[in-house]
Design a protein around this motif. Structure first.
Motif, PDB file in Angstrom:
ATOM      1  N   PRO A 101       0.799  -1.222   0.000  1.00 14.47           N
ATOM      2  CA  PRO A 101       0.000   0.000   0.000  1.00 14.47           C
ATOM      3  C   PRO A 101       0.837   1.278   0.000  1.00 14.47           C
ATOM      4  CG  PRO A 101      -0.149  -1.098   2.117  1.00 14.47           C
ATOM      5  CD  PRO A 101       0.608  -2.014   1.204  1.00 14.47           C
ATOM      6  N   ALA A 102       2.124   1.161   0.275  1.00 14.84           N
ATOM      7  CA  ALA A 102       3.001   2.334   0.261  1.00 14.84           C
ATOM      8  C   ALA A 102       3.425   2.712  -1.164  1.00 14.84           C
ATOM      9  CB  ALA A 102       4.235   2.071   1.119  1.00 14.84           C
ATOM     10  N   ARG A 103       3.156   1.827  -2.126  1.00 14.05           N
ATOM     11  CA  ARG A 103       3.556   2.080  -3.520  1.00 14.05           C
ATOM     12  C   ARG A 103       2.335   2.351  -4.379  1.00 14.05           C
ATOM     13  NH1 ARG A 103       7.952  -1.407  -5.991  1.00 14.05           N
ATOM     14  NH2 ARG A 103       9.636  -1.233  -4.502  1.00 14.05           N
ATOM     15  N   SER A 104       2.541   3.130  -5.434  1.00 11.73           N
ATOM     16  CA  SER A 104       1.468   3.336  -6.404  1.00 11.73           C
ATOM     17  C   SER A 104       1.313   2.057  -7.239  1.00 11.73           C
ATOM     18  CB  SER A 104       1.788   4.524  -7.316  1.00 11.73           C
ATOM     19  OG  SER A 104       2.905   4.232  -8.130  1.00 11.73           O
ATOM     20  N   ARG A 105       0.213   1.969  -7.955  1.00 17.18           N
ATOM     21  CA  ARG A 105      -0.068   0.760  -8.753  1.00 17.18           C
ATOM     22  C   ARG A 105       1.074   0.435  -9.715  1.00 17.18           C
ATOM     23  NH1 ARG A 105      -4.799  -1.810  -9.504  1.00 17.18           N
ATOM     24  NH2 ARG A 105      -5.928  -0.051  -8.608  1.00 17.18           N
ATOM     25  N   ARG A 106       1.538   1.446 -10.438  1.00 20.30           N
ATOM     26  CA  ARG A 106       2.551   1.202 -11.470  1.00 20.30           C
ATOM     27  C   ARG A 106       3.970   1.062 -10.929  1.00 20.30           C
ATOM     28  NH1 ARG A 106       0.525   4.192 -16.946  1.00 20.30           N
ATOM     29  NH2 ARG A 106      -1.572   3.329 -16.862  1.00 20.30           N
ATOM     30  N   THR A 107       4.140   1.171  -9.619  1.00 21.13           N
ATOM     31  CA  THR A 107       5.461   0.932  -9.028  1.00 21.13           C
ATOM     32  C   THR A 107       5.473  -0.334  -8.178  1.00 21.13           C
ATOM     33  OG1 THR A 107       5.065   2.341  -7.085  1.00 21.13           O
ATOM     34  CG2 THR A 107       6.049   3.392  -9.047  1.00 21.13           C
ATOM     35  N   GLN A 108       4.387  -1.105  -8.224  1.00 20.52           N
ATOM     36  CA  GLN A 108       4.347  -2.383  -7.515  1.00 20.52           C
ATOM     37  C   GLN A 108       5.355  -3.344  -8.138  1.00 20.52           C
ATOM     38  OE1 GLN A 108       2.314  -3.316  -4.781  1.00 20.52           O
ATOM     39  NE2 GLN A 108       1.749  -1.148  -4.739  1.00 20.52           N
ATOM     40  N   GLU A 113       5.805  -6.789 -15.924  1.00 23.25           N
ATOM     41  CA  GLU A 113       5.439  -8.106 -16.454  1.00 23.25           C
ATOM     42  C   GLU A 113       3.914  -8.238 -16.562  1.00 23.25           C
ATOM     43  OE1 GLU A 113       9.419  -8.241 -14.562  1.00 23.25           O
ATOM     44  OE2 GLU A 113       7.481  -7.523 -13.874  1.00 23.25           O
ATOM     45  N   HIS A 114       3.219  -7.780 -15.531  1.00 25.51           N
ATOM     46  CA  HIS A 114       1.754  -7.824 -15.542  1.00 25.51           C
ATOM     47  C   HIS A 114       1.203  -6.952 -16.673  1.00 25.51           C
ATOM     48  CE1 HIS A 114      -2.421  -7.399 -14.340  1.00 25.51           C
ATOM     49  NE2 HIS A 114      -2.245  -6.090 -14.256  1.00 25.51           N
ATOM     50  N   ALA A 115       1.737  -5.739 -16.824  1.00 21.40           N
ATOM     51  CA  ALA A 115       1.266  -4.820 -17.869  1.00 21.40           C
ATOM     52  C   ALA A 115       1.487  -5.423 -19.256  1.00 21.40           C
ATOM     53  CB  ALA A 115       1.964  -3.472 -17.740  1.00 21.40           C
ATOM     54  N   PRO A 131       1.364 -12.901 -14.444  1.00 23.50           N
ATOM     55  CA  PRO A 131       2.434 -12.960 -13.450  1.00 23.50           C
ATOM     56  C   PRO A 131       2.016 -12.460 -12.063  1.00 23.50           C
ATOM     57  CG  PRO A 131       3.202 -11.882 -15.455  1.00 23.50           C
ATOM     58  CD  PRO A 131       1.734 -12.114 -15.605  1.00 23.50           C
ATOM     59  N   TRP A 132       0.983 -11.652 -11.991  1.00 23.05           N
ATOM     60  CA  TRP A 132       0.508 -11.136 -10.700  1.00 23.05           C
ATOM     61  C   TRP A 132      -0.544 -12.022 -10.048  1.00 23.05           C
ATOM     62  CZ3 TRP A 132      -0.672  -5.181 -10.707  1.00 23.05           C
ATOM     63  CH2 TRP A 132       0.468  -4.494 -10.315  1.00 23.05           C
ATOM     64  N   ARG A 133      -1.047 -13.014 -10.753  1.00 23.53           N
ATOM     65  CA  ARG A 133      -2.153 -13.832 -10.239  1.00 23.53           C
ATOM     66  C   ARG A 133      -1.778 -14.483  -8.917  1.00 23.53           C
ATOM     67  NH1 ARG A 133      -4.319 -19.198 -11.025  1.00 23.53           N
ATOM     68  NH2 ARG A 133      -6.562 -19.067 -10.713  1.00 23.53           N
ATOM     69  N   GLY A 134      -2.611 -14.265  -7.924  1.00 22.52           N
ATOM     70  CA  GLY A 134      -2.409 -14.871  -6.617  1.00 22.52           C
ATOM     71  C   GLY A 134      -1.432 -14.121  -5.726  1.00 22.52           C
ATOM     72  N   THR A 135      -0.719 -13.152  -6.281  1.00 23.36           N
ATOM     73  CA  THR A 135       0.223 -12.383  -5.473  1.00 23.36           C
ATOM     74  C   THR A 135      -0.181 -10.913  -5.482  1.00 23.36           C
ATOM     75  OG1 THR A 135       1.751 -12.154  -7.355  1.00 23.36           O
ATOM     76  CG2 THR A 135       2.149 -13.977  -5.833  1.00 23.36           C
ATOM     77  N   GLY A 136       0.063 -10.222  -6.600  1.00 21.11           N
ATOM     78  CA  GLY A 136      -0.265  -8.805  -6.716  1.00 21.11           C
ATOM     79  C   GLY A 136      -1.741  -8.559  -6.934  1.00 21.11           C
TER      80      GLY A 136
END
Length: 102
Positions: free
Chosen positions: A17-24, A29-31, A77-82
């Motif tokens: 939550p300390a990071r913006s969406r595009r800096t996660q 890879e997700h994009a 790549p984000w499935r289940g994590t991000g």
């Protein structure tokens, strides 16, 4: 039969939550993965609802079934994590602008 499927994506367990969406971690890879689904014509529209960095994401899928939508997201790549899939719902379009929107 539904015209489309609406997929709601929520933040996953590794979301910082300390990071913006595009800096996660893993954003690039997700994009790239999501851009490929758009290029294939599977995802027609998508983006955050409400707050850009904290809101859920809504995706409009042009697929035959809920299972097909979930299958397309299985290799994200984000499935289940991000991210996690909060819901997949059929959407029947009853109203449509003649000019197709913006």
């Amino acid at each position: 039969m539904a015209d489309y499927f609406l997929v709601t994506i929520a933040r996953g367990p590794t979301w910082d939550p300390a990071r913006s969406r595009r800096t996660q971690i893993g954003w690039d890879e997700h994009a790239a993965f999501m851009d490929a689904l758009v290029a294939e014509g599977v995802v027609l529209l998508g983006g955050p609802v409400g707050d850009v960095d904290e809101g859920d994401v809504l995706l409009v899928f042009d697929v035959e079934s809920e299972d097909a939508a979930r299958a397309h997201l299985a290799d994200d790549p984000w499935r289940g994590t991000g991210l996690t899939i909060a819901s997949v719902e059929p959407w029947s379009v009853w109203l449509r602008s003649a000019n197709g929107g913006r």
